[in-house]
Design a protein around this motif. Structure first.
Motif, PDB file in Angstrom:
ATOM      1  N   LEU A   1       0.830  -1.203   0.000  1.00 15.37           N
ATOM      2  CA  LEU A   1       0.000   0.000   0.000  1.00 15.37           C
ATOM      3  C   LEU A   1       0.863   1.251   0.000  1.00 15.37           C
ATOM      4  O   LEU A   1       0.584   2.219  -0.715  1.00 15.37           O
ATOM      5  CB  LEU A   1      -0.928  -0.019   1.211  1.00 15.37           C
ATOM      6  CG  LEU A   1      -1.844   1.207   1.370  1.00 15.37           C
ATOM      7  CD1 LEU A   1      -2.763   1.325   0.161  1.00 15.37           C
ATOM      8  CD2 LEU A   1      -2.669   1.081   2.647  1.00 15.37           C
ATOM      9  N   PHE A   2       1.946   1.241   0.790  1.00 11.88           N
ATOM     10  CA  PHE A   2       2.851   2.386   0.825  1.00 11.88           C
ATOM     11  C   PHE A   2       3.495   2.608  -0.538  1.00 11.88           C
ATOM     12  O   PHE A   2       3.613   3.741  -1.017  1.00 11.88           O
ATOM     13  CB  PHE A   2       3.924   2.162   1.894  1.00 11.88           C
ATOM     14  CG  PHE A   2       4.969   3.252   1.944  1.00 11.88           C
ATOM     15  CD1 PHE A   2       4.671   4.472   2.521  1.00 11.88           C
ATOM     16  CD2 PHE A   2       6.226   3.042   1.405  1.00 11.88           C
ATOM     17  CE1 PHE A   2       5.623   5.488   2.561  1.00 11.88           C
ATOM     18  CE2 PHE A   2       7.186   4.036   1.436  1.00 11.88           C
ATOM     19  CZ  PHE A   2       6.880   5.271   2.028  1.00 11.88           C
TER      20      PHE A   2
ATOM     21  N   LEU B   1       1.567   6.754  -6.916  1.00 15.55           N
ATOM     22  CA  LEU B   1       0.490   7.703  -7.232  1.00 15.55           C
ATOM     23  C   LEU B   1       0.928   9.130  -6.961  1.00 15.55           C
ATOM     24  O   LEU B   1       0.591  10.051  -7.719  1.00 15.55           O
ATOM     25  CB  LEU B   1      -0.751   7.351  -6.403  1.00 15.55           C
ATOM     26  CG  LEU B   1      -1.473   6.057  -6.782  1.00 15.55           C
ATOM     27  CD1 LEU B   1      -2.656   5.826  -5.852  1.00 15.55           C
ATOM     28  CD2 LEU B   1      -1.959   6.112  -8.219  1.00 15.55           C
ATOM     29  N   GLY B   2       1.698   9.336  -5.879  1.00 17.65           N
ATOM     30  CA  GLY B   2       2.186  10.682  -5.577  1.00 17.65           C
ATOM     31  C   GLY B   2       3.122  11.204  -6.650  1.00 17.65           C
ATOM     32  O   GLY B   2       3.034  12.368  -7.062  1.00 17.65           O
TER      33      GLY B   2
ATOM     34  N   LEU C   1       0.998   4.178  -2.912  1.00 18.25           N
ATOM     35  CA  LEU C   1       0.810   5.592  -2.615  1.00 18.25           C
ATOM     36  C   LEU C   1       1.977   6.425  -3.130  1.00 18.25           C
ATOM     37  O   LEU C   1       1.787   7.538  -3.634  1.00 18.25           O
ATOM     38  CB  LEU C   1       0.643   5.788  -1.095  1.00 18.25           C
ATOM     39  CG  LEU C   1      -0.647   5.229  -0.493  1.00 18.25           C
ATOM     40  CD1 LEU C   1      -0.656   5.415   1.015  1.00 18.25           C
ATOM     41  CD2 LEU C   1      -1.861   5.912  -1.102  1.00 18.25           C
TER      42      LEU C   1
END
Length: 294
Positions: free
Chosen positions: A224-225, A231-232, A228
């Motif tokens: 998940l990290f 996506l960032g 993210l």
């Protein structure tokens, strides 16, 4: 208390046919076969053993499945079968291998009444001993070094001992536990006990040891990290590209009016103006009028 002690069959000289002694001996020989579960830590869980002709023996796991295990569990009053174990799951037995190729329908009253290869006929070794885990193989225990009615509470389920969470646990729950363990009608919960460092046998892992759910949570958290972060980066790149497009558009909008003013300013010749300018042909010079030349 799951097995019944029945006198073993003793072979003595046969009395005259039709006598009462002959009928009684035949009945004793028929009922001498017994069944038990051993090495499972509970009367309703373990390796299946049969007492036949005065010797305890085992069952080979060829064709052994839940239907066979159902018959064993119901025969011993242990409820329904949860698992039919194979490959000497509860350890290797000893003595004869009495049955092989057992194929119960599930409705038989005794496991030796199921279709099989017959008493003592097999091609197995004790590493193939069959076992069962029945639904009544549930139990509680208190683990302590020197006390019988105090210690860490553990429950036996599906063949493994595990710990019990202490929250929520009220006085009524403690009373049920104590009565079930034969330790009186009430008890107290020691909430100040130190963190346990293992159960001493086959219980759940203690603190500091990753369990399977913990490892899965760690892996999912890392994934998940990573998502993210990706996506960032994509969002930041998209914003930068958008800002560049806006900047280029502003530069174009700023340069366009200057170009238009430059073209429309005096002294700058347009295409139309160029076509209207007179040009020298040399005709007037030939006519002898040099003053009229441009």
């Amino acid at each position: 208390n799951q097995t019944q002690e029945i006198p073993l069959c003793t072979h003595s000289p046969s009395p005259p046919a039709g006598s009462a002694a002959s009928e009684e001996e035949a009945a004793n020989c028929t009922d001498s076969t017994q069944l038990r579960l051993v090495d499972g830590g509970h009367p309703c869980m373990g390796r299946v053993e049969i007492l036949h002709q005065g010797s305890w023996g085992t069952i080979c796991d060829d064709s052994w499945d839940l239907r066979d295990a159902h018959v064993v569990c119901r025969q011993l009053g242990c409820g329904e079968a949860l698992n039919a174990t194979v490959s000497a799951h509860f350890g290797k037995g000893s003595g004869p291998i009495w049955l092989d190729g057992v194929q119960c329908t599930g409705n038989e009253s005794q496991v030796w009444k199921c279709p099989s290869q017959g008493w003592g006929h097999h091609d197995c070794r004790h590493k193939e001993d069959a076992g069962v885990i029945c639904s009544e193989s549930l139990a509680l225990r208190l683990v302590s070094k020197d006390q019988d009615c105090a210690g860490w509470l553990e429950v036996l389920y599906n063949g493994a001992w595990g710990s019990v969470c202490n929250s929520p646990m009220d006085a009524v729950t403690l009373s049920v536990i104590c009565r079930q363990l034969g330790c009186g009608d009430s008890g107290t919960l020691n909430s100040l006990a130190a963190v346990r460092e293992g159960s001493g046998s086959d219980s759940a892992p203690g603190p500091g040891i990753f369990s399977l759910p913990g490892v899965l949570c760690f892996i999912l958290g890392a994934l998940l990290f990573l998502v993210l972060v990706i996506l960032g980066v994509q969002l930041h790149r998209g914003r930068a590209e958008h800002q560049d497009e806006v900047l280029y558009q502003e530069i174009d909008n700023y340069a366009a009016p200057e170009k238009e003013d430059l073209l429309n300013s005096p002294g700058v010749l347009s295409d139309d103006a160029g076509t209207k300018l007179p040009y020298y042909t040399g005709d007037e010079e030939e006519q002898g009028d040099p003053g009229s030349a441009p």
